[in-house]
Design a protein around this motif. Structure first.
Motif, short mmCIF file in Angstrom:
data_model
loop_
_atom_site.label_atom_id
_atom_site.label_comp_id
_atom_site.label_asym_id
_atom_site.label_seq_id
_atom_site.Cartn_x
_atom_site.Cartn_y
_atom_site.Cartn_z
N UNK A 1 11.91 -4.03 1.26
CA UNK A 1 10.61 -3.43 1.17
C UNK A 1 9.83 -3.80 2.41
N UNK A 2 8.96 -2.87 2.86
CA UNK A 2 8.16 -3.20 4.02
C UNK A 2 6.73 -2.71 3.87
N UNK A 3 5.84 -3.36 4.61
CA UNK A 3 4.43 -2.99 4.60
C UNK A 3 3.91 -3.05 6.03
N UNK A 4 3.33 -1.93 6.47
CA UNK A 4 2.70 -1.85 7.79
C UNK A 4 1.70 -0.72 7.72
N UNK A 5 0.50 -0.94 8.23
CA UNK A 5 -0.54 0.09 8.12
C UNK A 5 -0.39 1.19 9.17
N UNK A 6 0.47 1.02 10.15
CA UNK A 6 0.68 2.06 11.16
C UNK A 6 1.77 3.02 10.65
N UNK A 7 1.35 4.24 10.32
CA UNK A 7 2.27 5.21 9.72
C UNK A 7 3.50 5.46 10.59
N UNK A 8 3.29 5.62 11.88
CA UNK A 8 4.40 5.92 12.78
C UNK A 8 5.40 4.76 12.82
N UNK A 9 4.90 3.54 12.97
CA UNK A 9 5.77 2.37 13.02
C UNK A 9 6.51 2.20 11.69
N UNK A 10 5.77 2.34 10.58
CA UNK A 10 6.38 2.18 9.26
C UNK A 10 7.48 3.21 9.04
N UNK A 11 7.20 4.47 9.38
CA UNK A 11 8.20 5.53 9.21
C UNK A 11 9.43 5.30 10.08
N UNK A 12 9.20 4.89 11.32
CA UNK A 12 10.32 4.63 12.23
C UNK A 12 11.17 3.47 11.72
N UNK A 13 10.52 2.45 11.20
CA UNK A 13 11.25 1.29 10.69
C UNK A 13 12.08 1.65 9.46
N UNK A 14 11.51 2.45 8.58
CA UNK A 14 12.27 2.91 7.40
C UNK A 14 13.50 3.68 7.85
N UNK A 29 4.84 0.60 2.23
CA UNK A 29 3.42 0.75 1.93
C UNK A 29 2.57 0.42 3.15
N UNK A 30 1.26 0.74 3.07
CA UNK A 30 0.40 0.58 4.22
C UNK A 30 -0.66 -0.49 4.12
N UNK A 31 -0.64 -1.30 3.05
CA UNK A 31 -1.64 -2.37 2.94
C UNK A 31 -1.12 -3.50 2.08
N UNK A 32 -1.83 -4.62 2.13
CA UNK A 32 -1.40 -5.82 1.43
C UNK A 32 -1.45 -5.72 -0.08
N UNK A 33 -2.46 -5.03 -0.60
CA UNK A 33 -2.57 -4.88 -2.06
C UNK A 33 -1.36 -4.14 -2.61
N UNK A 34 -1.00 -3.02 -1.94
CA UNK A 34 0.16 -2.26 -2.38
C UNK A 34 1.45 -3.06 -2.20
N UNK A 35 1.49 -3.89 -1.17
CA UNK A 35 2.69 -4.71 -0.95
C UNK A 35 2.93 -5.64 -2.13
#
Length: 196
Positions: A1-14, A29-35
């Motif tokens: 599972x991963x969490x990063x608020x930068x959509x582009x970085x998160x999508x590329x990492x997935x 996810x994009x924030x700590x609460x969702x993480x």
């Protein structure tokens, strides 16, 4: 599972991780609460969390997750400062890498950490050994953190349940310790050092 608020970085990492035959990303996810929520729901084998996220940052989320479950966590950040590393280690993370880490190296680090090893970027570790300790008290760090968010003294006082004069005293003390001319400069210095 991963969490990063930068959509582009998160999508590329997935996309990168899912190219590996033995890796499945169960949540991104994009924030700590969702993480925290998604970690509890999916019970992943390993988490990769960015430090800088809105609301609860990656280190706060890591501490909350580690209090609820035993799962290895790797922090990935552009804020590769020794004080941030110290906070991450106190939160119980097993890995700390810079966002400039090459993709294949990151995958190898994730595999190692998932198998019980630790990984700390060597350059950051070396800096951590020589950097000065934070001279601020927890309360000074708290009020400086709120100052950094642009909060006026009255709002800070209300949020931390103190009198405005007491908040001013904490800010004044922090300014003196950091050699700052005003509370905003003190907050900036503390943020640059990774203390808030």
């Amino acid at each position: 599972m991963l969490a990063d608020d930068e959509d582009l970085f998160r999508g590329a990492l997935v996309a990168l991780l899912e190219l590996e035959p033995d890796v499945e990303v169960v949540a991104a996810v994009g924030n700590g609460e969702d993480a925290v929520a998604q970690a509890l729901e999916h019970r992943p084998d390993i988490l990769l969390l960015d430090v800088d996220m809105p609301g609860r940052d990656g280190i706060e989320a890591a501490a909350d997750i580690r209090a609820l479950m035993d799962v290895p966590i790797v922090i990935v950040t552009r804020q590769a400062r020794p004080a941030v590393l110290r906070r991450a280690l106190q939160a119980g993370v097993q890995g700390f890498v810079h966002k400039t880490t090459p993709a294949q190296r990151l995958i190898a680090i994730l595999r190692d950490v998932q198998m019980g090893k630790r990984y700390i970027d060597p350059e950051i570790a070396a800096q951590a050994l020589t950097e000065q300790e934070c001279p601020l008290t927890p309360r000074e760090m708290q009020v400086l953190g709120l100052t950094l968010q642009g909060e006026p003294v009255a709002a800070i006082a209300e949020q931390v349940c103190l009198a405005a004069g007491t908040v001013r005293n904490y800010l004044s003390s922090a300014m003196g310790k950091l050699g700052a001319r005003n509370r905003f400069e003190a907050a900036r210095i503390a943020a640059e050092k990774g203390w808030i």
